[in-house]
Structure formats: structure tokens, C-alpha cells
Write a protein that holds these residues in place. Structure first.
Motif, short mmCIF file in Angstrom:
data_model
loop_
_atom_site.label_atom_id
_atom_site.label_comp_id
_atom_site.label_asym_id
_atom_site.label_seq_id
_atom_site.Cartn_x
_atom_site.Cartn_y
_atom_site.Cartn_z
N ASP A 1 -4.40 8.20 -0.64
CA ASP A 1 -3.76 8.19 -1.70
C ASP A 1 -3.61 9.23 -2.62
O ASP A 1 -2.46 9.59 -3.05
N TRP A 2 -4.71 9.95 -2.68
CA TRP A 2 -4.52 11.25 -3.57
C TRP A 2 -4.62 12.37 -2.73
O TRP A 2 -5.06 13.59 -3.14
N ARG B 1 -0.61 -1.87 -7.30
CA ARG B 1 -1.72 -1.32 -6.51
C ARG B 1 -2.85 -2.14 -6.51
O ARG B 1 -3.87 -2.54 -7.49
N PHE C 1 0.76 -1.21 0.14
CA PHE C 1 0.12 0.07 0.05
C PHE C 1 0.78 1.34 -0.06
O PHE C 1 2.07 1.16 0.21
N SER C 2 0.20 2.33 -0.38
CA SER C 2 1.22 3.64 -0.23
C SER C 2 0.63 4.45 1.06
O SER C 2 -0.34 4.16 1.29
N GLY D 1 1.52 7.77 1.12
CA GLY D 1 2.07 9.25 0.53
C GLY D 1 3.23 9.76 0.58
O GLY D 1 4.38 9.00 0.38
N ALA E 1 0.77 6.37 -4.97
CA ALA E 1 -0.05 5.42 -5.41
C ALA E 1 -0.10 5.31 -7.10
O ALA E 1 -0.66 4.19 -7.52
N SER F 1 -7.54 1.38 -3.40
CA SER F 1 -7.38 2.62 -2.89
C SER F 1 -7.40 2.77 -1.64
O SER F 1 -8.15 2.38 -0.78
N CYS F 2 -6.26 3.37 -0.98
CA CYS F 2 -6.07 3.71 0.37
C CYS F 2 -6.67 5.14 0.60
O CYS F 2 -6.75 5.94 -0.38
N CYS G 1 0.23 11.72 -4.24
CA CYS G 1 -0.30 10.91 -5.03
C CYS G 1 0.68 10.03 -5.67
O CYS G 1 0.34 9.12 -6.29
#
Length: 165
Positions: free
Chosen positions: A72-73, A65, A47-48, A50, A56, A68-69, A53
Motif C-alpha cells: 500500500d505505501w 479500505r 484492495f489496492s 498501487g 490505498a 493494509s495490503c 500510496c
């Protein structure tokens, strides 16, 4: 006419430079994951976390990937904030917020408590107030799903684009 040709040539060069930078960045990211972090390839979940973004986006580009975590954005948040989010298992951010200037079709909204910025979740066609309930619902689902995956995972990798350890 000469100015138009010059402007057109400049735009062409700008696009080429941008594409080259993207290619270099993606190539570098791929090399970092596959060579320096060979253990990432043996993870059942990556997982990301940050700070923006890019993590991700690169996991998505590399086909690594899986979901969506919640952040992420987002941008402008600390690893401590991310850890508290996971520890509490609830997305309790953006209860007090302010809107920042934006030059694209999304509203830029900043959480007053943490400084976290969302710049991809609120369309300018509606107000932030109208979109906040949907935003909280979506982020709560993502937080819950991430926590479930972290609990079930055996070999977990985390990709970050941060200056902090």
C-alpha cells in the motif's frame, strides 16, 4: 518586511492550491469508482495494488479500505511483482537493499531486485538494519492476510493507479 509579506502570501496561495488539487483528485477518484466501476460497490473486498500510496489513500478516504495490503505505501514496482508476491504468499522482498536520499523523517529504502521503494517504514531515529526484521514481519502478516481475504472473497475489486493494464 515586504519580502516577508510576499513569502507569507505565497505560502497561503500554495496551501490553497494544494488543498484544491487534493479536493479535485478525491472527487475524481470517487466519481471513477462510483460511476465507471459501479460493480466495485458490490464487492465484498476491495484492495489496492498501487503503484504508489494514492490508491490505498483514496480507498481509506472513501471508507472502502478494509485492511493494509503489503504494498500500500510502496512505490516503483510492477504489477508482475505484486502478482508474484500474492502467488508465492510470502513477502520475500528487500533481502538486498540500498538507502536512497530522503528529505523527511523516514529513510527511503529500495529493494535491489525489483526496484520497489519503501519510504514510510524506516524512521531515521534507527538504522535500516535495526528496522528490517520488524518490516519483514509486518509485510509478511499483511501478505498472508491479503491472500486469505482473496481466497475467501467472492466479489473482489482491485483499485490501481497505474499506466499498465
Amino acid at each position: 518586511m515586504k519580502a516577508l509579506k510576499l513569502r507569507s502570501a505565497f505560502k497561503c496561495i500554495q496551501v490553497i492550491v494544494h488543498e484544491y488539487c487534493q479536493m479535485v483528485w478525491k472527487n475524481l477518484f470517487y466519481r471513477i469508482i462510483t460511476r465507471k466501476s459501479a460493480s466495485c460497490l458490490h464487492c465484498d473486498f476491495i484492495f489496492s495494488a498501487g503503484r504508489a500510496c494514492r490508491s490505498a489513500e483514496m480507498l481509506k478516504y472513501l471508507g472502502m479500505r478494509q485492511m493494509s495490503c503489503p504494498c500500500d505505501w510502496m512505490t516503483n514496482y510492477s504489477l508482475k511483482t505484486y502478482g508474484q508476491l500474492i502467488f508465492s504468499r510470502t513477502f520475500s522482498l528487500f533481502n538486498t537493499w540500498m538507502e536512497l536520499p530522503s528529505n523527511h523523517h523516514f529513510r527511503v529504502v529500495q529493494d535491489m531486485e525489483t526496484g520497489m521503494i519503501s519510504s514510510h517504514d524506516f524512521l531515521k531515529t534507527s538504522s535500516v538494519d535495526e528496522g528490517m526484521a520488524l518490516f519483514h514481519s509486518k509485510m509478511s502478516r499483511r501478505t498472508s492476510a491479503l491472500c486469505d481475504r482473496l481466497e475467501k472473497g467472492k466479489n473482489i475489486g482491485c483499485v490501481m493507479n497505474r499506466e499498465e493494464d
